[in-house]
Structure formats: C-alpha cells, structure tokens
Enzyme design. Structure first.
Site, PDB file in Angstrom:
ATOM      1  N   LYS A   9       0.770  -1.236   0.000  1.00 49.76           N
ATOM      2  CA  LYS A   9       0.000   0.000   0.000  1.00 49.76           C
ATOM      3  C   LYS A   9       0.807   1.296   0.000  1.00 49.76           C
ATOM      4  CE  LYS A   9      -1.684   1.453   3.922  1.00 49.76           C
ATOM      5  NZ  LYS A   9      -0.600   2.325   4.415  1.00 49.76           N
ATOM      6  N   SER A  49      -9.221   1.755  -2.825  1.00 48.54           N
ATOM      7  CA  SER A  49      -8.526   2.965  -2.394  1.00 48.54           C
ATOM      8  C   SER A  49      -9.007   4.195  -3.146  1.00 48.54           C
ATOM      9  CB  SER A  49      -7.024   2.796  -2.625  1.00 48.54           C
ATOM     10  OG  SER A  49      -6.333   4.014  -2.460  1.00 48.54           O
ATOM     11  N   TYR A  73       0.346   1.928  -7.424  1.00 41.25           N
ATOM     12  CA  TYR A  73      -0.518   1.417  -6.365  1.00 41.25           C
ATOM     13  C   TYR A  73      -1.991   1.600  -6.726  1.00 41.25           C
ATOM     14  CZ  TYR A  73      -3.211   1.471  -2.043  1.00 41.25           C
ATOM     15  OH  TYR A  73      -4.182   1.252  -1.097  1.00 41.25           O
ATOM     16  N   LYS A  77      -5.137  -1.197  -7.748  1.00 44.45           N
ATOM     17  CA  LYS A  77      -6.465  -1.239  -7.123  1.00 44.45           C
ATOM     18  C   LYS A  77      -7.570  -1.122  -8.172  1.00 44.45           C
ATOM     19  CE  LYS A  77      -5.491  -1.597  -2.712  1.00 44.45           C
ATOM     20  NZ  LYS A  77      -5.936  -2.747  -1.883  1.00 44.45           N
ATOM     21  N   ASN A 123       5.435   4.947   5.771  1.00 41.94           N
ATOM     22  CA  ASN A 123       5.228   5.824   4.627  1.00 41.94           C
ATOM     23  C   ASN A 123       4.091   6.820   4.873  1.00 41.94           C
ATOM     24  OD1 ASN A 123       7.065   4.864   2.350  1.00 41.94           O
ATOM     25  ND2 ASN A 123       6.142   2.947   3.020  1.00 41.94           N
ATOM     26  N   PHE A 143       5.558  16.578   2.222  1.00 44.99           N
ATOM     27  CA  PHE A 143       5.809  16.645   0.787  1.00 44.99           C
ATOM     28  C   PHE A 143       5.035  17.804   0.155  1.00 44.99           C
ATOM     29  CE2 PHE A 143       6.712  12.222   1.865  1.00 44.99           C
ATOM     30  CZ  PHE A 143       7.961  12.067   1.290  1.00 44.99           C
TER      31      PHE A 143
END
Length: 262
Positions: A9, A49, A73, A77, A123, A143
């Site tokens: 994930k 997600s 990722y 999904k 993460n 970020f």
C-alpha cells in the site's frame, strides 16, 4: 464471505518498484478469487482505495467520478476492481461484491491494545507523527508546501480506523441481505484536513511538539482528496462518528502503551 485486506500500500514504493505491486496485489487477488470459486464462496468485500480517482479539483469525490490513478498502487487497485466487475458479469446471479474505496485511515483502538505498527519505515503520515512524538524519529517530512490549498499542504480525508471497521461490518451485512450485485462505496468523512492542521491538532490534543520540515512534492500526489460519503450513508446507513481529535488521542494512546511496537 471474504473481506480482502491483503495488499501492498505504499504509493512511493509502488513508483520505485511497480512489478512488486502488480504481482502481489493483482496476481494475489486472482489466486484468492480462484480459491473462492473453488469453494463456492462468492461474497466479497474488497479493500480498494481513493487513489483510483482523478482528483484534480476541490470537489468531493463520488463513486461515479473518473478513475485515472497516477501511480502504480492506485492502478493495481483499479485493475482489481475491473477484474471483480468481469467476474461478477460472468456469473451475476451468484456474486455479491462490494469495493470499499478507503480515504486516509488513521488512529487506533481506543483501548490502546491495537494500533498501527509498520514493520519498516512508515510511509503514511500518522505513524510518523506518533514516532516523532515519542522520540523515535526527529521530525516529520511534509511533501510540498506550495499546493493550492489554504496553507500550502495537501488536504486529505482522515478517517478513524474504527469507523472504517464499522464500514466493513455494515457493507458485509448489506451484501448478505440483498440480491447478488457488485457495488462500490467511499469510506471517508467528507471533511478535508490539511497536513499542517492535522499536525497542529495532534500537538494540541496530546500536548506534545511535532517538529517538521518540507520536501518537494511527491510524484503521484494530489492537493485535495476528500470523499463524498452520501452513498454509503443512504445504502447501508453508515457514516463516520469519530473526530480528528479522537483520532489523535487514540493513536497517541496506543503509541504510549507500545513505545517499541508490538
């Protein structure tokens, strides 16, 4: 029935190692579905997600919105959702499938007995915050400070993990009582919180300091990702109950009781 949580994930890891994500998430799901068919088990709640969406505006995301993930990722999904749709269409009188698009699950069980303990470097922002608070990490790295938001940091929909658990319970009950179908639901709060606001709330609720610094924007991120949760509320009467303050309190309680993890 099966509730399918299993999967890798990390957005950043998926960018640097996409084959790992395609093999584990997609091929692993195919193997699971084969076994389910073999044993005539055709009720499935799938952990999807919000990263499947094309989230390029400040509007709440609905299940019918465009899906155009910008990282591997999210692409895995979405690929699984497509596979599930094909599987349902192959035998629509038998399958009951719900894909639950998570937004940002955080927090811990209020008892402090169950919480988030990443096996490697975390993460996601929340385990980083609690590890900074307890002295395991020096500071949070944010970020981007120049996103088009009120304070320049990304806005996300943080949902308490216990509300998320209740969402699965509600979805499974709904599927068990209804005719065969395939459906998709957002699980979030419908409210956006910036990264800086989240950190400041944690500091205020728990009376601790969380040092932070800024990095460049991360590939695959969006400025604003918040759920429209009206469908889940109208279909199976689920909505979030816990606040950002409770998220901060419960997660810190777990970290204090488990300073070195499990």
């Amino acid at each position: 029935a099966v509730i399918h949580f299993a999967g890798l994930k990390s957005v950043s890891e998926s960018v640097s190692n996409p084959l790992k994500y395609w093999e584990n998430n997609v091929y692993g799901t195919i193997n699971l579905l084969k076994i389910m068919e073999q044993y005539n088990c055709r009720n499935l709640v799938f952990s999807s997600s919000a990263t499947v969406y094309k989230a390029n505006s400040e509007k709440l995301l609905r299940e019918s919105d465009i899906c155009e993930p910008v990282n591997p990722y999210g692409q895995t999904k979405l690929a699984i959702e497509i596979i599930l749709n094909d599987l349902f269409n192959s035998n629509p009188s038998q399958w009951r499938i719900a894909s639950l698009r998570y937004f940002n699950p955080v927090g811990a069980h209020e008892s402090g007995l169950i919480g988030e303990d990443p096996s490697e470097k975390p993460n996601n922002i929340y385990p980083q915050i609690t590890r900074v608070a307890i002295g395991k990490i020096d500071q949070i790295k944010i970020f981007g400070s120049d996103w088009p938001t009120t304070d320049g940091t990304g806005v996300r929909d943080y949902i308490h993990v216990m509300d998320l658990a209740e969402g699965h319970y509600s979805a499974l009950n709904y599927l068990s009582k209804e005719k065969p179908q395939i459906t998709t639901f957002n699980l979030g709060t419908g409210a956006g919180t910036s990264v800086l606001d989240f950190i400041k709330t944690f500091e205020k609720v728990n009376m601790v300091q969380i040092p932070y610094s800024f990095l460049e924007r991360r590939i695959g991120d969006y400025p604003f990702v918040v759920a429209d949760t009206s469908l889940a509320k109208s279909i199976f009467n689920w909505e979030q109950k816990k606040s950002i303050e409770e998220i901060c309190k419960d997660g810190w309680n777990w970290q204090l009781k488990n300073p070195d993890g499990y």
